[in-house]
Write a protein that holds these residues in place. Structure first.
Motif, PDB file in Angstrom:
ATOM      1  N   UNK A   1       0.809  -1.210   0.000  1.00 20.71           N
ATOM      2  CA  UNK A   1       0.000   0.000   0.000  1.00 20.71           C
ATOM      3  C   UNK A   1       0.841   1.258   0.000  1.00 20.71           C
ATOM      4  N   UNK A   2       1.945   1.254   0.769  1.00 14.38           N
ATOM      5  CA  UNK A   2       2.825   2.420   0.804  1.00 14.38           C
ATOM      6  C   UNK A   2       3.486   2.639  -0.554  1.00 14.38           C
ATOM      7  N   UNK A   3       3.936   1.562  -1.181  1.00 14.96           N
ATOM      8  CA  UNK A   3       4.566   1.686  -2.501  1.00 14.96           C
ATOM      9  C   UNK A   3       3.554   2.189  -3.532  1.00 14.96           C
ATOM     10  N   UNK A   4       2.332   1.676  -3.483  1.00 12.85           N
ATOM     11  CA  UNK A   4       1.308   2.154  -4.403  1.00 12.85           C
ATOM     12  C   UNK A   4       0.971   3.609  -4.140  1.00 12.85           C
ATOM     13  N   UNK A   5       1.009   4.017  -2.874  1.00 14.05           N
ATOM     14  CA  UNK A   5       0.809   5.429  -2.562  1.00 14.05           C
ATOM     15  C   UNK A   5       1.915   6.295  -3.137  1.00 14.05           C
ATOM     16  N   UNK A   6       3.153   5.792  -3.104  1.00 11.89           N
ATOM     17  CA  UNK A   6       4.267   6.518  -3.720  1.00 11.89           C
ATOM     18  C   UNK A   6       4.058   6.661  -5.222  1.00 11.89           C
ATOM     19  N   UNK A   7       3.599   5.573  -5.861  1.00 12.11           N
ATOM     20  CA  UNK A   7       3.321   5.639  -7.290  1.00 12.11           C
ATOM     21  C   UNK A   7       2.224   6.630  -7.612  1.00 12.11           C
ATOM     22  N   UNK A   8       1.209   6.678  -6.751  1.00  6.18           N
ATOM     23  CA  UNK A   8       0.114   7.649  -6.925  1.00  6.18           C
ATOM     24  C   UNK A   8       0.625   9.075  -6.806  1.00  6.18           C
ATOM     25  N   UNK A   9       1.538   9.305  -5.856  1.00  8.47           N
ATOM     26  CA  UNK A   9       2.029  10.656  -5.609  1.00  8.47           C
ATOM     27  C   UNK A   9       2.997  11.117  -6.697  1.00  8.47           C
ATOM     28  N   UNK A  10       3.930  10.255  -7.088  1.00 11.76           N
ATOM     29  CA  UNK A  10       4.960  10.686  -8.029  1.00 11.76           C
ATOM     30  C   UNK A  10       4.399  10.886  -9.436  1.00 11.76           C
ATOM     31  N   UNK A  11       3.277  10.256  -9.738  1.00 15.98           N
ATOM     32  CA  UNK A  11       2.677  10.415 -11.058  1.00 15.98           C
ATOM     33  C   UNK A  11       1.654  11.525 -11.140  1.00 15.98           C
ATOM     34  N   UNK A  12       1.412  12.237 -10.049  1.00 15.93           N
ATOM     35  CA  UNK A  12       0.407  13.297 -10.036  1.00 15.93           C
ATOM     36  C   UNK A  12       0.918  14.528 -10.786  1.00 15.93           C
ATOM     37  N   UNK A  13       0.023  15.167 -11.532  1.00 12.73           N
ATOM     38  CA  UNK A  13       0.404  16.316 -12.349  1.00 12.73           C
ATOM     39  C   UNK A  13      -0.246  17.608 -11.883  1.00 12.73           C
ATOM     40  N   UNK A  14      -1.576  17.663 -11.932  1.00  5.54           N
ATOM     41  CA  UNK A  14      -2.266  18.925 -11.754  1.00  5.54           C
ATOM     42  C   UNK A  14      -2.069  19.511 -10.363  1.00  5.54           C
ATOM     43  N   UNK A  15      -2.115  18.671  -9.324  1.00  7.07           N
ATOM     44  CA  UNK A  15      -2.001  19.181  -7.960  1.00  7.07           C
ATOM     45  C   UNK A  15      -0.644  19.826  -7.720  1.00  7.07           C
ATOM     46  N   UNK A  16       0.450  19.150  -8.121  1.00  9.56           N
ATOM     47  CA  UNK A  16       1.777  19.731  -7.912  1.00  9.56           C
ATOM     48  C   UNK A  16       2.018  20.906  -8.845  1.00  9.56           C
ATOM     49  N   UNK A  17       1.398  20.896 -10.009  1.00  7.13           N
ATOM     50  CA  UNK A  17       1.513  22.017 -10.922  1.00  7.13           C
ATOM     51  C   UNK A  17       0.972  23.292 -10.285  1.00  7.13           C
ATOM     52  N   UNK A  18      -0.098  23.155  -9.498  1.00  5.94           N
ATOM     53  CA  UNK A  18      -0.741  24.303  -8.889  1.00  5.94           C
ATOM     54  C   UNK A  18      -0.166  24.660  -7.522  1.00  5.94           C
ATOM     55  N   UNK A  19       0.458  23.689  -6.834  1.00  8.44           N
ATOM     56  CA  UNK A  19       0.833  23.916  -5.439  1.00  8.44           C
ATOM     57  C   UNK A  19       2.332  24.001  -5.170  1.00  8.44           C
ATOM     58  N   UNK A  20       3.182  23.559  -6.093  1.00  5.85           N
ATOM     59  CA  UNK A  20       4.607  23.417  -5.778  1.00  5.85           C
ATOM     60  C   UNK A  20       5.448  24.635  -6.116  1.00  5.85           C
ATOM     61  N   UNK A  21       4.939  25.579  -6.897  1.00  2.00           N
ATOM     62  CA  UNK A  21       5.704  26.786  -7.222  1.00  2.00           C
ATOM     63  C   UNK A  21       6.459  26.737  -8.525  1.00  2.00           C
ATOM     64  N   UNK A  22       6.808  25.527  -9.015  1.00  2.00           N
ATOM     65  CA  UNK A  22       7.385  25.326 -10.341  1.00  2.00           C
ATOM     66  C   UNK A  22       8.705  26.064 -10.564  1.00  2.00           C
ATOM     67  N   UNK A  23       9.644  25.893  -9.657  1.00  2.00           N
ATOM     68  CA  UNK A  23      11.002  26.407  -9.832  1.00  2.00           C
ATOM     69  C   UNK A  23      11.947  25.227  -9.990  1.00  2.00           C
ATOM     70  N   UNK A  24      12.589  25.060 -11.152  1.00  2.00           N
ATOM     71  CA  UNK A  24      13.457  23.893 -11.389  1.00  2.00           C
ATOM     72  C   UNK A  24      14.808  24.048 -10.697  1.00  2.00           C
ATOM     73  N   UNK A  25      14.817  23.901  -9.377  1.00  2.00           N
ATOM     74  CA  UNK A  25      16.045  24.039  -8.601  1.00  2.00           C
ATOM     75  C   UNK A  25      16.197  22.835  -7.683  1.00  2.00           C
ATOM     76  N   UNK A  26      17.424  22.626  -7.211  1.00  2.00           N
ATOM     77  CA  UNK A  26      17.703  21.593  -6.221  1.00  2.00           C
ATOM     78  C   UNK A  26      17.819  22.262  -4.865  1.00  2.00           C
ATOM     79  N   UNK A  27      16.977  21.891  -3.949  1.00  2.00           N
ATOM     80  CA  UNK A  27      16.970  22.488  -2.621  1.00  2.00           C
ATOM     81  C   UNK A  27      16.661  21.426  -1.578  1.00  2.00           C
ATOM     82  N   UNK A  28      17.156  21.665  -0.373  1.00  2.00           N
ATOM     83  CA  UNK A  28      16.865  20.769   0.741  1.00  2.00           C
ATOM     84  C   UNK A  28      15.745  21.313   1.615  1.00  2.00           C
ATOM     85  N   UNK A  29      15.301  22.528   1.337  1.00  2.00           N
ATOM     86  CA  UNK A  29      14.257  23.168   2.135  1.00  2.00           C
ATOM     87  C   UNK A  29      12.885  22.877   1.544  1.00  2.00           C
ATOM     88  N   UNK A  30      11.966  22.428   2.380  1.00  2.00           N
ATOM     89  CA  UNK A  30      10.604  22.185   1.930  1.00  2.00           C
ATOM     90  C   UNK A  30       9.813  23.480   1.768  1.00  2.00           C
TER      91      UNK A  30
END
Length: 299
Positions: free
Chosen positions: A212-241
């Motif tokens: 179930x945890x692995x399937x949840x990871x697959x569900x999360x990593x394949x999501x498009x619209x939610x992260x498109x709207x919520x993540x800020x969309x800056x192509x950088x490498x950072x350790x800060x959430x």
């Protein structure tokens, strides 16, 4: 004679239905293989422009600059970052909720919680993204005094909500499938209910829970619209959430419309899709292996 005719007609219908089922099955396989062939064929062209090492491990994604730079590491890091961030809180909560539903809740509460989980699973991703962008982002910006609430932390919360039903459903099914004879033997040895859950139910159901945890990871990593709207969309490498990031899926959705067909940018986006497919396939294979191992353990 009439009975023989009816028997032949019945056999013809059965053979026709069987043939259609085989046709649809092989048709689905052919469509998937054709899509994969097209994906890898178009994506592989980018390696005529840049090496696979620079493409995967490059730290700069500037496909429209001259010369363009196709470093996908910031996008891959962003996808893994928000996925792991989502699982840090959704996995413990989902497993705990599954334990409560399977072992502790009354039938009425169990029915209510299952209905709630099904409703949560059916909410469109754009609604989650809208919530993250309009409600959660200003709240995070105000509470943590950060420049923008559209960041990896916001996306992690949203993806965790989206992965929660998958983790809970798989875990609850695994815990409920633990043979009652094992629990009764535990009770007969003098164990309490909590001890039985800790030392019997969870270890026996661990394969299904990890699935179930692995399937949840697959569900999360394949999501498009939610992260498109919520993540800020800056192509950088950072350790800060609390900084904006961009994921593989968001990059494909944002840039495919502006990439001229046949250009290096166009092929680079297909290569990102191929990387995403390989990651998702790896999650699915791991989940299937864990599920088969768990079934053999129960059987």
């Amino acid at each position: 004679m009439i009975s023989n005719l009816r028997f032949r007609m019945k056999r013809i219908r059965e053979k026709t239905i069987e043939g259609l089922i085989h046709l649809f099955a092989f048709g689905a396989i052919f469509i998937v293989l054709a899509m994969l062939f097209f994906l890898f064929r178009e994506g592989g062209v980018i390696f005529r422009v840049t090496s696979w090492k620079n493409f995967i491990f490059g730290k700069i994604w500037l496909p429209t600059y001259s010369p363009p730079q196709f470093g996908s590491l910031p996008l891959l890091w962003g996808s893994l970052m928000v996925t792991l961030g989502a699982l840090l809180w959704s996995a413990p909560l989902g497993i705990g909720l599954a334990i409560y539903v399977a072992e502790l809740a009354s039938p009425k509460i169990r029915a209510i919680l299952k209905a709630f989980i099904e409703v949560l699973a059916g909410i469109p991703s754009v609604v989650f993204g809208f919530f993250g962008m309009v409600i959660l982002a200003p709240f995070l910006q105000s509470v943590f005094s950060i420049p923008t609430g559209l960041c990896a932390f916001n996306a992690s919360i949203i993806l965790g909500l989206m992965a929660l039903p998958t983790i809970t459903s798989f875990s609850e099914e695994a815990i409920s499938a633990v043979p009652h004879i094992l629990k009764e033997a535990s009770f007969a040895m003098g164990a309490t209910h909590w001890q039985t859950i800790k030392y019997v139910s969870i270890p026996v159901a661990s394969g299904g829970i990890f699935c179930g945890v692995i399937m949840g990871m697959g569900r999360a990593i394949g999501e498009t619209m939610a992260v498109l709207m919520a993540a800020g969309n800056a192509p950088i490498i950072t350790l800060s959430f609390f900084e904006p990031i961009r994921t593989l899926t968001a990059t494909i959705a944002l840039e495919m419309a502006e990439a001229p067909k046949g250009s290096p940018h166009y092929h680079a986006l297909f290569a990102l899709g191929a990387i995403l497919f390989i990651i998702s396939m790896a999650f699915n294979v791991i989940a299937d292996l864990l599920q088969e191992r768990w079934k053999r353990k129960l059987g």
